[in-house]
Design an enzyme around this catalytic site. Structure first.
Site, PDB file in Angstrom:
ATOM      1  N   SER A  68      17.428 -33.827  29.056  1.00  0.00           N
ATOM      2  CA  SER A  68      18.269 -32.656  29.268  1.00  0.00           C
ATOM      3  C   SER A  68      17.518 -31.380  28.883  1.00  0.00           C
ATOM      4  O   SER A  68      16.516 -31.048  29.496  1.00  0.00           O
ATOM      5  CB  SER A  68      19.580 -32.810  28.497  1.00  0.00           C
ATOM      6  OG  SER A  68      20.533 -31.848  28.895  1.00  0.00           O
ATOM      7  N   HIS A  83      25.936 -31.812  33.258  1.00  0.00           N
ATOM      8  CA  HIS A  83      25.380 -32.777  34.208  1.00  0.00           C
ATOM      9  C   HIS A  83      26.468 -33.367  35.109  1.00  0.00           C
ATOM     10  O   HIS A  83      26.494 -34.570  35.375  1.00  0.00           O
ATOM     11  CB  HIS A  83      24.617 -33.881  33.473  1.00  0.00           C
ATOM     12  CG  HIS A  83      23.490 -33.358  32.638  1.00  0.00           C
ATOM     13  ND1 HIS A  83      22.368 -32.778  33.188  1.00  0.00           N
ATOM     14  CD2 HIS A  83      23.331 -33.283  31.284  1.00  0.00           C
ATOM     15  CE1 HIS A  83      21.554 -32.398  32.218  1.00  0.00           C
ATOM     16  NE2 HIS A  83      22.123 -32.686  31.061  1.00  0.00           N
TER      17      HIS A  83
END
Length: 286
Positions: free
Chosen positions: A70, A179
């Site tokens: 991430s 996400h």
């Protein structure tokens, strides 16, 4: 925490904080009630990147390839020479602000599901018979999947997950459904910023979160960063792909041992160690 005066000045200039306010926030950086999400992201990027860049000053070579989970993908790109610290910090600022704003527009949350396979999680997400968003957001190991979506959908999934094999459900303390498609409002702002800067081609491959495949071209890395916002982090596939490509030793840079733990669960035979300080780098045997 490793925060020197030079980095404080650079962070202050990019993030436009007064020095006294910045120091106060940095003192409370790990308290989610006192520290802003933007500063927590900037601090994580700064610490991880500084450790990587310090290895260059010491003429140490720690990596043949890089990846980051991430936000960590930005540190990995800085480490590989795709952009410098200041550019990375500007991108992290835009990313954090735009994702925070997207969370206000489309409120959502996330939860870690332990004990269900990816296929089981996807099937249960797809059985969500509403217009709400509910998707798998992080494929961390074969049976540790993070879901993301509208608050009601994530809560409802959590209520029935144990009936479908989940051993544990852990709600995450986040400000949005990261996400996932609920991050769409953040896409344009980050894409515009990426269009305004150059990401260099890199000599060592970056295995991207978006498709778990190696990237060396700057334009491909840009596309991966934009796609990362709305799509899952494919960490399980990333480590398997890197292992299949010949990587056998992994070094986690920065505080904590989360990725080391995930890697051991993905493949016990992998060597995974951590570097959490400049002293660790000096003591590391290359």
């Amino acid at each position: 925490m490793i925060i020197n005066n030079e980095r404080i000045i650079r962070i202050r200039e990019v993030l436009e904080y007064r020095q006294e306010d910045l120091l106060l926030i940095l003192d409370n950086i790990h308290d989610p009630h006192n520290a802003s999400a933007i500063l927590r992201s900037a601090d994580a990027f700064g610490i991880d990147s500084s450790h990587f860049l310090y290895t260059r000053d010491q003429q140490l070579e720690l990596s043949d390839g890089v990846s980051g989970h991430s936000l960590g993908e930005y540190s990995a790109i800085a480490a590989s020479g795709g952009f410098n610290f200041e550019v990375g910090l500007e991108l992290v600022k835009i990313r954090s602000e735009s994702m925070h704003n997207a969370g206000k527009i489309n409120p959502g949350t996330m939860a870690a599901i332990i004990g269900m396979t990816a296929e089981q999680v996807r099937e249960l997400c797809n059985s969500n018979n509403t217009k709400n968003v509910l998707v798998a957001a992080n494929y961390n190991t074969i049976n540790q999947i993070v879901i993301s979506g509208n608050i009601d959908s994530v809560e409802n999934f959590s209520l029935i997950a144990k009936e479908h094999g989940a051993k544990m459900i852990i709600p995450l303390n986040v400000s949005g459904a990261f996400h996932s498609p609920l991050m769409r409002p953040a896409r344009e702002e980050l894409a515009d910023k990426l269009d305004s800067i150059e990401i260099s081609d890199i000599k060592i491959p970056l295995y991207s979160n978006f498709d778990a495949k190696p990237k060396t071209k700057g334009k491909d890395i840009k596309n991966s960063l934009v796609n990362q916002l709305e799509n899952p982090v494919l960490w399980y596939d990333t480590i398997n792909n890197m292992t299949n490509d010949g990587y056998s030793s992994y070094i986690e840079i920065g505080p904590g041992k989360v990725l080391q733990g995930l890697n051991r669960k993905i493949k016990k035979s992998l060597s995974s160690i951590g570097i959490q300080s400049h002293l660790d780098i000096i003591n590391h045997e290359v």
